[in-house]
Enzyme design. Structure first.
Site, PDB file in Angstrom:
ATOM      1  N   LYS A   1      50.039  45.988  34.002  1.00  0.00           N
ATOM      2  CA  LYS A   1      49.173  47.177  34.059  1.00  0.00           C
ATOM      3  C   LYS A   1      49.646  48.231  33.057  1.00  0.00           C
ATOM      4  O   LYS A   1      48.824  48.947  32.464  1.00  0.00           O
ATOM      5  CB  LYS A   1      49.129  47.764  35.481  1.00  0.00           C
ATOM      6  CG  LYS A   1      48.393  46.899  36.488  1.00  0.00           C
ATOM      7  CD  LYS A   1      46.995  46.547  36.052  1.00  0.00           C
ATOM      8  CE  LYS A   1      46.164  45.874  37.128  1.00  0.00           C
ATOM      9  NZ  LYS A   1      44.944  45.244  36.600  1.00  0.00           N
TER      10      LYS A   1
ATOM     11  N   TYR B   1      55.030  44.718  43.468  1.00  0.00           N
ATOM     12  CA  TYR B   1      53.968  44.596  42.460  1.00  0.00           C
ATOM     13  C   TYR B   1      54.514  43.933  41.190  1.00  0.00           C
ATOM     14  O   TYR B   1      53.776  43.337  40.405  1.00  0.00           O
ATOM     15  CB  TYR B   1      53.387  45.981  42.168  1.00  0.00           C
ATOM     16  CG  TYR B   1      51.993  45.940  41.589  1.00  0.00           C
ATOM     17  CD1 TYR B   1      50.937  45.327  42.272  1.00  0.00           C
ATOM     18  CD2 TYR B   1      51.718  46.527  40.361  1.00  0.00           C
ATOM     19  CE1 TYR B   1      49.667  45.296  41.737  1.00  0.00           C
ATOM     20  CE2 TYR B   1      50.440  46.503  39.823  1.00  0.00           C
ATOM     21  CZ  TYR B   1      49.420  45.890  40.518  1.00  0.00           C
ATOM     22  OH  TYR B   1      48.155  45.854  39.981  1.00  0.00           O
TER      23      TYR B   1
HETATM   24  P1  NAP Z   1      39.283  40.097  42.620  1.00  0.00           P
HETATM   25  O1  NAP Z   1      38.053  40.327  43.386  1.00  0.00           O
HETATM   26  O2  NAP Z   1      40.106  38.933  42.955  1.00  0.00           O
HETATM   27  O3  NAP Z   1      38.928  40.121  41.048  1.00  0.00           O
HETATM   28  C1  NAP Z   1      39.779  39.600  40.065  1.00  0.00           C
HETATM   29  C2  NAP Z   1      38.931  38.805  39.122  1.00  0.00           C
HETATM   30  O4  NAP Z   1      39.686  38.278  38.015  1.00  0.00           O
HETATM   31  C3  NAP Z   1      38.324  37.577  39.820  1.00  0.00           C
HETATM   32  O5  NAP Z   1      36.936  37.555  39.594  1.00  0.00           O
HETATM   33  C4  NAP Z   1      39.007  36.403  39.133  1.00  0.00           C
HETATM   34  O6  NAP Z   1      38.213  35.226  39.137  1.00  0.00           O
HETATM   35  C5  NAP Z   1      39.168  36.989  37.756  1.00  0.00           C
HETATM   36  N1  NAP Z   1      40.046  36.177  36.908  1.00  0.00           N
HETATM   37  C6  NAP Z   1      41.301  35.737  37.158  1.00  0.00           C
HETATM   38  N2  NAP Z   1      41.749  34.974  36.137  1.00  0.00           N
HETATM   39  C7  NAP Z   1      40.760  34.948  35.213  1.00  0.00           C
HETATM   40  C8  NAP Z   1      40.585  34.329  33.943  1.00  0.00           C
HETATM   41  N3  NAP Z   1      41.542  33.571  33.388  1.00  0.00           N
HETATM   42  N4  NAP Z   1      39.420  34.509  33.269  1.00  0.00           N
HETATM   43  C9  NAP Z   1      38.423  35.242  33.804  1.00  0.00           C
HETATM   44  N5  NAP Z   1      38.514  35.851  35.002  1.00  0.00           N
HETATM   45  C10 NAP Z   1      39.663  35.700  35.703  1.00  0.00           C
HETATM   46  O7  NAP Z   1      40.267  41.350  42.792  1.00  0.00           O
HETATM   47  P2  NAP Z   1      40.097  42.907  42.465  1.00  0.00           P
HETATM   48  O8  NAP Z   1      41.103  43.565  43.329  1.00  0.00           O
HETATM   49  O9  NAP Z   1      38.684  43.326  42.504  1.00  0.00           O
HETATM   50  O10 NAP Z   1      40.674  42.960  40.984  1.00  0.00           O
HETATM   51  C11 NAP Z   1      39.939  43.490  39.893  1.00  0.00           C
HETATM   52  C12 NAP Z   1      40.858  44.344  39.034  1.00  0.00           C
HETATM   53  O11 NAP Z   1      41.242  45.499  39.776  1.00  0.00           O
HETATM   54  C13 NAP Z   1      42.154  43.646  38.626  1.00  0.00           C
HETATM   55  O12 NAP Z   1      42.489  44.033  37.307  1.00  0.00           O
HETATM   56  C14 NAP Z   1      43.155  44.230  39.600  1.00  0.00           C
HETATM   57  O13 NAP Z   1      44.477  44.180  39.133  1.00  0.00           O
HETATM   58  C15 NAP Z   1      42.634  45.649  39.672  1.00  0.00           C
HETATM   59  N6  NAP Z   1      43.118  46.461  40.784  1.00  0.00           N
HETATM   60  C16 NAP Z   1      43.015  46.007  42.048  1.00  0.00           C
HETATM   61  C17 NAP Z   1      43.483  46.812  43.084  1.00  0.00           C
HETATM   62  C18 NAP Z   1      43.415  46.338  44.503  1.00  0.00           C
HETATM   63  O14 NAP Z   1      44.125  46.904  45.333  1.00  0.00           O
HETATM   64  N7  NAP Z   1      42.607  45.356  44.827  1.00  0.00           N
HETATM   65  C19 NAP Z   1      44.030  48.089  42.820  1.00  0.00           C
HETATM   66  C20 NAP Z   1      44.108  48.511  41.517  1.00  0.00           C
HETATM   67  C21 NAP Z   1      43.648  47.692  40.491  1.00  0.00           C
HETATM   68  P3  NAP Z   1      38.317  34.208  40.439  1.00  0.00           P
HETATM   69  O15 NAP Z   1      38.385  34.966  41.675  1.00  0.00           O
HETATM   70  O16 NAP Z   1      37.087  33.390  40.349  1.00  0.00           O
HETATM   71  O17 NAP Z   1      39.606  33.513  40.295  1.00  0.00           O
END
Ligand code: NAP
Length: 256
Positions: free
Chosen positions: A163, A156
């Site tokens: 984070k 990670y």
């Molecule tokens: P996701 O669907 O890929 O969402 C991430 C979002 O961030 C996407 O919509 C992406 O846009 C956007 N993004 C990236 N760069 C950006 C920028 N410069 N300006 C505006 N938007 C931007 O993945 P997710 O897993 O749902 O992630 C959402 C949050 O949850 C993140 O903070 C992630 O670290 C957190 N999280 C995820 C997990 C997991 O296992 N998936 C676990 C814990 C926490 P595009 O896709 O259009 O590039």
């Protein structure tokens, strides 16, 4: 009547129907919320997000790269013009260059580190500052974190450091906005298969490990994250701010 009927929210961070922000959206819409949305300023991001949210008839659906203050300003101006206020904000955004995540943390570049920090941690400060003037007392902001910000999760890497910064920013924002009656909290989500998580090396092992180690013996479900979002964004959590809620099937309490 849902528990969010009459409430206006902005959801930032939908990439597709696997996004955590989409799980939040589905829960909020079921409870009657009226939502505005952003997408990354690219035709493919716009297409993906439009496909999902157009049926909800948002008055605001705008491009926003959180690295650009002018994009952020335009979005919140549009929210003000369309709704006159904002009751809640979902910040579900992170990015680190995949090549940086594949290297050991000690090898990460200065540029990659700054980029990841800007998008994944500073953006919460920037959007909270823009949102606050529109938020009446009783409003709420929620962001999404991961346990890799508290403990070392091999693979990670840089995102874990982001984070940690995100969670502590959330606490300082909770302090700054608390006297205005605005609450700021974080959900620490268990690992979910999404576009972002595909860039984390060893992610499948993390999910398998979560099944073996977590109290509930399974991974978290998107709907469970959506419901946790409802808690933080509703008056069910009126007395709670600056908190990280682990929605991870009990993974984080087990010392294995
Ligand atoms: P996701 O669907 O890929 O969402 C991430 C979002 O961030 C996407 O919509 C992406 O846009 C956007 N993004 C990236 N760069 C950006 C920028 N410069 N300006 C505006 N938007 C931007 O993945 P997710 O897993 O749902 O992630 C959402 C949050 O949850 C993140 O903070 C992630 O670290 C957190 N999280 C995820 C997990 C997991 O296992 N998936 C676990 C814990 C926490 P595009 O896709 O259009 O590039």
């Amino acid at each position: 009547m849902g528990m969010f009927t009459g409430k206006i929210g902005l959801v930032m961070g939908i990439a597709n129907d696997r996004s955590i922000a989409w799980a939040m959206t589905e829960s909020l819409v079921r409870e009657g919320a009226e939502l505005a949305f952003t997408h990354l300023p690219s035709p493919s991001s716009e297409r993906r997000v439009r496909q999902l949210v157009d049926p909800l008839g948002p008055k605001v659906l705008l491009p926003c790269d959180v690295q650009k203050d002018e994009d952020i300003a335009k979005v919140f101006k549009a929210v003000q013009d369309a709704y006159g206020r904002l009751d809640f904000l979902v910040h579900s955004i992170a990015f680190a260059p995949p090549q940086e995540l594949r290297k050991p943390y000690i090898e990460c570049s200065r540029e990659g580190w700054h980029l990841a920090m800007d998008i994944s941690a500073y953006s919460l400060v920037a959007v909270s500052r823009a949102a606050a003037p529109l938020m009446p007392e009783g409003s709420a902001i929620v962001t999404i974190s991961y346990f890799g910000g508290e403990k070392v999760m091999p693979g990670y890497n840089m995102m874990g450091v982001c984070k940690a910064a995100l969670e502590h920013s959330m606490r300082y924002l909770a302090w700054d906005l608390g006297r205005k009656g605005i609450r700021v909290n974080a959900i620490s989500a268990g690992p979910m298969r999404t576009l972002s998580s595909a860039g984390v090396s060893g992610f499948d092992e993390m999910r398998e490990h979560a099944v073996r180690k977590s109290c509930l013996g399974r991974n978290v479900d998107p709907e469970e994250l959506g419901k946790a979002g409802l808690y933080f964004l509703s008056d069910f959590s009126n007395g709670v701010t600056g908190e990280v809620l682990h929605v991870d099937c009990g993974y984080s309490i087990v010392g294995l």
